[in-house]
Design a protein around this motif. Sequence first.
Motif, mmCIF file in Angstrom:
data_model
loop_
_atom_site.group_PDB
_atom_site.id
_atom_site.type_symbol
_atom_site.label_atom_id
_atom_site.label_comp_id
_atom_site.label_asym_id
_atom_site.label_seq_id
_atom_site.Cartn_x
_atom_site.Cartn_y
_atom_site.Cartn_z
ATOM 1 N N UNK A 28 -117.762 12.129 -65.853
ATOM 2 C CA UNK A 28 -117.790 12.299 -67.304
ATOM 3 C C UNK A 28 -116.469 12.893 -67.777
ATOM 4 N N UNK A 29 -115.946 12.326 -68.844
ATOM 5 C CA UNK A 29 -114.719 12.788 -69.494
ATOM 6 C C UNK A 29 -113.468 12.612 -68.632
ATOM 7 N N UNK A 30 -113.576 11.860 -67.522
ATOM 8 C CA UNK A 30 -112.410 11.639 -66.676
ATOM 9 C C UNK A 30 -111.408 10.692 -67.321
ATOM 10 N N UNK A 31 -111.906 9.710 -68.101
ATOM 11 C CA UNK A 31 -111.045 8.712 -68.730
ATOM 12 C C UNK A 31 -111.372 8.615 -70.223
ATOM 13 N N UNK A 32 -111.065 9.666 -70.990
ATOM 14 C CA UNK A 32 -111.432 9.650 -72.414
ATOM 15 C C UNK A 32 -110.660 8.629 -73.238
ATOM 16 N N UNK A 33 -109.599 8.066 -72.658
ATOM 17 C CA UNK A 33 -108.809 7.050 -73.348
ATOM 18 C C UNK A 33 -109.314 5.638 -73.093
ATOM 19 N N UNK A 34 -110.306 5.490 -72.217
ATOM 20 C CA UNK A 34 -110.802 4.162 -71.843
ATOM 21 C C UNK A 34 -111.643 3.545 -72.959
ATOM 22 N N UNK A 35 -111.370 2.285 -73.240
ATOM 23 C CA UNK A 35 -112.172 1.522 -74.203
ATOM 24 C C UNK A 35 -112.718 0.276 -73.524
ATOM 25 N N UNK A 36 -113.855 -0.188 -74.010
ATOM 26 C CA UNK A 36 -114.399 -1.486 -73.615
ATOM 27 C C UNK A 36 -114.387 -2.392 -74.837
ATOM 28 N N UNK A 37 -114.115 -3.678 -74.623
ATOM 29 C CA UNK A 37 -114.133 -4.655 -75.698
ATOM 30 C C UNK A 37 -115.083 -5.773 -75.325
ATOM 31 N N UNK A 38 -116.091 -5.985 -76.156
ATOM 32 C CA UNK A 38 -116.971 -7.150 -76.026
ATOM 33 C C UNK A 38 -116.516 -8.146 -77.081
ATOM 34 N N UNK A 39 -115.886 -9.232 -76.633
ATOM 35 C CA UNK A 39 -115.192 -10.158 -77.523
ATOM 36 C C UNK A 39 -115.980 -11.450 -77.634
ATOM 37 N N UNK A 40 -116.218 -11.887 -78.851
ATOM 38 C CA UNK A 40 -116.999 -13.094 -79.117
ATOM 39 C C UNK A 40 -116.086 -14.259 -79.475
ATOM 40 N N UNK A 70 -114.321 -12.206 -83.217
ATOM 41 C CA UNK A 70 -114.624 -10.817 -83.542
ATOM 42 C C UNK A 70 -114.937 -10.085 -82.245
ATOM 43 N N UNK A 71 -115.077 -8.776 -82.335
ATOM 44 C CA UNK A 71 -115.306 -7.984 -81.127
ATOM 45 C C UNK A 71 -115.941 -6.658 -81.488
ATOM 46 N N UNK A 72 -116.542 -6.030 -80.487
ATOM 47 C CA UNK A 72 -117.023 -4.664 -80.608
ATOM 48 C C UNK A 72 -116.223 -3.806 -79.640
ATOM 49 N N UNK A 73 -115.603 -2.750 -80.163
ATOM 50 C CA UNK A 73 -114.848 -1.807 -79.350
ATOM 51 C C UNK A 73 -115.756 -0.614 -79.064
ATOM 52 N N UNK A 74 -115.885 -0.267 -77.784
ATOM 53 C CA UNK A 74 -116.783 0.800 -77.352
ATOM 54 C C UNK A 74 -115.967 1.897 -76.693
ATOM 55 N N UNK A 75 -116.113 3.135 -77.161
ATOM 56 C CA UNK A 75 -115.394 4.273 -76.592
ATOM 57 C C UNK A 75 -116.352 5.456 -76.470
ATOM 58 N N UNK A 76 -115.910 6.485 -75.762
ATOM 59 C CA UNK A 76 -116.674 7.725 -75.696
ATOM 60 C C UNK A 76 -117.765 7.757 -74.660
ATOM 61 N N UNK A 77 -117.794 6.774 -73.761
ATOM 62 C CA UNK A 77 -118.862 6.714 -72.775
ATOM 63 C C UNK A 77 -118.351 6.083 -71.487
ATOM 64 N N UNK A 78 -118.988 6.418 -70.376
ATOM 65 C CA UNK A 78 -118.702 5.757 -69.094
ATOM 66 C C UNK A 78 -119.626 4.570 -68.849
#
Length: 307
Positions: free
Chosen positions: A67-79, A110-118
Amino acid sequence: MLNYWLSPTILVSALICATHSHPRNAGGVSRTREVPRFWVRLSPADHRVVVSSVGNSKIAGGAPAKDRQFPYQAALLINFADESTTLCGGSIVSTTFVLTAAHCLEGGIDATVIVGTNTVSIPSDDRAVEIDVTFHDMLVHPKYDPIDVLNDIAIVRLTKALTFSDTIQPVKLPSRQEALSDLVNVDTTVSGWGALGEDDYAEIEDNLKLDLHFLVKPVISYEKCNIAYEHMIRDFQLCVSGEDGRNACQGDSGGPLTANLNGMTTLIGIVSYGSSDGCEHGSPVVYTRVGYYLDWIAQHTDVKIVD
């Protein structure tokens, strides 16, 4: 600042290219070079799938992130227009901008950007911050070449500013002095939600749970990397060792490669491509070298580059 953000006209052209196994040039003539050698080059029907299994180690040979090891990491679910969806990684660089790979966004509607979670999950993880964007918010580098996979870098403009916390933080970009420094043998960290191996796939479904994993490996020389990739590697790319079958894999594209430079975790690369031999067969992975694009990043984001 927004002169090069994708217009509807450019999007249509990109969508046409995305529906063909072999990209076409401006004259509409199919380019004959064989392109499916590397996993970034697989046809859209092949690469727009992600792992939906739970409990397997993602990033081939990687370890679970804390937890909190990679706070800069984002996920992108791209359609995409063909109703497919792909998973890519990204890096938070400010409250309103994320860096990723051009090949992730090309043809996206379009896409959904997801941050704040592992955890990337469907239904959503309670800790996740999700922000929806459209192609208007996606900027692919104007010199991106999908055939030779050059200038594989893109920017996502967030439609809602992030609030920084212990789970959401920007990653430092290289200073101008650090941008072109010799990184051979420097230990790097890559993180992502990608596959365990080339056979580890499933379509995105209504129930999805992926846990963030990471891996530490050294940068290798251009000479060594060019042996694997037939002298395709340029000085605006980086290669990281894939020895021992530990490597980035499908689904990690666009994600961060960081190194400790002058005592600071610094974004030095963006996951671009690897060998079609498979993630666990020892071939190096190729990254876009962020230091070569500092002026372009500064021009199109609110990030201030340090000398």
